[in-house]
Design an enzyme around this catalytic site. Structure first.
Site, PDB file in Angstrom:
ATOM      1  N   HIS A  45      -6.161   0.176  -1.026  1.00  0.00           N
ATOM      2  CA  HIS A  45      -6.508  -1.144  -0.501  1.00  0.00           C
ATOM      3  C   HIS A  45      -7.666  -1.792  -1.254  1.00  0.00           C
ATOM      4  CE1 HIS A  45      -4.363   0.939   2.777  1.00  0.00           C
ATOM      5  NE2 HIS A  45      -3.852  -0.256   3.004  1.00  0.00           N
TER       6      HIS A  45
ATOM      7  N   ASP B 138      -7.467   5.580  -1.713  1.00  0.00           N
ATOM      8  CA  ASP B 138      -7.163   4.390  -0.931  1.00  0.00           C
ATOM      9  C   ASP B 138      -6.653   3.279  -1.846  1.00  0.00           C
ATOM     10  OD1 ASP B 138      -7.066   2.282   0.818  1.00  0.00           O
ATOM     11  OD2 ASP B 138      -9.113   2.513   1.569  1.00  0.00           O
TER      12      ASP B 138
ATOM     13  N   CYS C  91       0.811  -1.224   0.000  1.00  0.00           N
ATOM     14  CA  CYS C  91       0.000   0.000   0.000  1.00  0.00           C
ATOM     15  C   CYS C  91       0.845   1.274   0.000  1.00  0.00           C
ATOM     16  CB  CYS C  91      -0.998  -0.003   1.156  1.00  0.00           C
ATOM     17  SG  CYS C  91      -0.291  -0.215   2.799  1.00  0.00           S
TER      18      CYS C  91
END
Length: 384
Positions: A271, A269, A74
């Site tokens: 993820h 994000d 990430c």
């Protein structure tokens, strides 16, 4: 496993709340919007940012390594996002907007540099393998400083972009160091010819005297949580015209912060696990998965982990001088606590070469990189 991932990602998108209807100004990478009257323009700006997420089924890293970065990549993806924004500013300008019907030209060259292939300049493969030299094994979690150091080293090979990357350590931006860096090699041609990524670059006369600057500033704004005294200064970073945003997040969960509204930070994000994208034989890239087409995520500013890296892009010497004035005015305004300082020359207490040497080619660079990277293991300071 794949079905579970797809369901999870679908739910993540479905649960993302719409952007709030608020009279408070919304700031995104140096641009101010009204959520009441400019919502379409605001969301178009956010969607135009390159969005790099976990991917699966790419070429094995190092030939025998991972074929997915789910669970560990990430921060590497956030590093890609902030650096991609720098290249967008460099090649197509901050006001460029994505047109999914006509993806072409320099935009595709930029995207190609980040594809999950070993010969792409800023691919997950290159970052992970360069990270080995920073003491990080492939598949190990990175902190903001490590990914910044790795990107700085990879940028040397990107002659098409011909940028100078400076990482300001010890909360101090030294103007003389940046001037020397951006003027270094100014007599050399920036024409890269045929590049390994499969596109050609032309020399840019604007780089003759000053290389465009990517400035990354790793910071620690507290111990286990951010010191409230820094919050207003952090917000101001998104208001500066040269803003590239912030990489950081929560412990072991990195995000790319691109703006704020009220007391909420706006972020992309990484993820979400998607299939790796391969360009077709005619160099066409299916690029929709590289743009976040749902409302952006938000979190309260007090929730951010104190270990971050702030980024800025200065296209010219004049742009850099303008950035310096913005930061100096902020430090003189009172109230908020400055996160870093801008000085003309290296302060005497930092000038001892046995203590600190920040020149780009310093033989002590690797030692210093690791010294300042103690946040990487858990993404928060556990002890001092």
């Amino acid at each position: 496993m794949d079905a579970a991932t797809l369901t999870y990602d679908t739910l993540r998108f479905a649960d993302t709340p719409d952007f709030p209807e608020t009279a408070e100004p919304v700031w995104v990478l140096g641009r101010k919007y009204s959520a009441l009257t400019e919502k379409e323009q605001l969301l178009n700006d956010i969607t135009s940012r390159l969005w790099f997420t976990y991917r699966r089924n790419f070429q094995a890293i190092g030939g025998t390594g991972p074929t997915s970065d789910t669970g560990w990549g990430c921060m590497l993806r956030c590093g890609q996002m902030i650096f991609a924004q720098a290249l967008i500013c460099r090649h197509v300008g901050r006001d460029w907007r994505w047109d999914k019907q006509k993806p072409k030209g320099e935009y595709l060259n930029i995207l190609t540099a980040f594809l999950d292939k070993k010969d792409s300049y800023y691919s997950i493969h290159q970052i992970a393998q360069m990270g080995v030299g920073e003491g990080k094994y492939i598949g190990q979690w990175y902190g903001p400083n490590t990914v910044a150091q790795v990107l700085r080293k990879l940028a040397v090979f990107d002659q098409w972009s011909s940028i100078a990357v400076h990482i300001a350590m010890d909360n101090t931006v030294v103007v003389d160091e940046i001037r020397r860096l951006c003027r270094a090699g100014s007599g050399e041609s920036s024409d890269a010819g045929a590049l390994s990524n499969g596109y050609t670059g032309d020399s840019d006369p604007s780089c003759a005297q000053w290389k465009p600057l990517v400035l990354l500033i790793p910071l620690r704004l507290g111990l286990s949580e951010i010191n409230e005294a820094y919050i207003e200064t952090l917000k101001h970073c998104f208001m500066v015209p040269q803003s590239l945003g912030v990489i950081g997040g929560r412990p072991n969960s990195a995000h790319y912060f691109i703006g704020y509204v009220g007391d909420e930070l706006i972020y992309l994000d990484p993820h979400t696990t998607q299939l790796s994208v391969e360009p077709s034989d005619c160099s066409f890239i299916e690029d929709e998965s590289f743009h976040c087409q749902h409302p952006p995520c938000r979190m309260h500013v007090s929730e951010i982990d104190p270990s971050i890296a702030v980024g800025f892009f200065c296209s010219s010497q004049e742009d850099f001088e303008d950035w310096c004035q913005h930061i100096k005015k902020l430090s003189l305004s009172g109230g908020a606590l400055p996160m870093f300082e801008v000085v003309d020359q290296l302060p005497l207490h930092l000038s001892n070469p046995d203590v600190l040497n920040l020149t780009p080619d310093s033989s002590d660079a690797d030692r210093l990189d690791r010294f300042f990277d103690s946040e990487d293991e858990e993404f928060e300071i556990l002890s001092l």
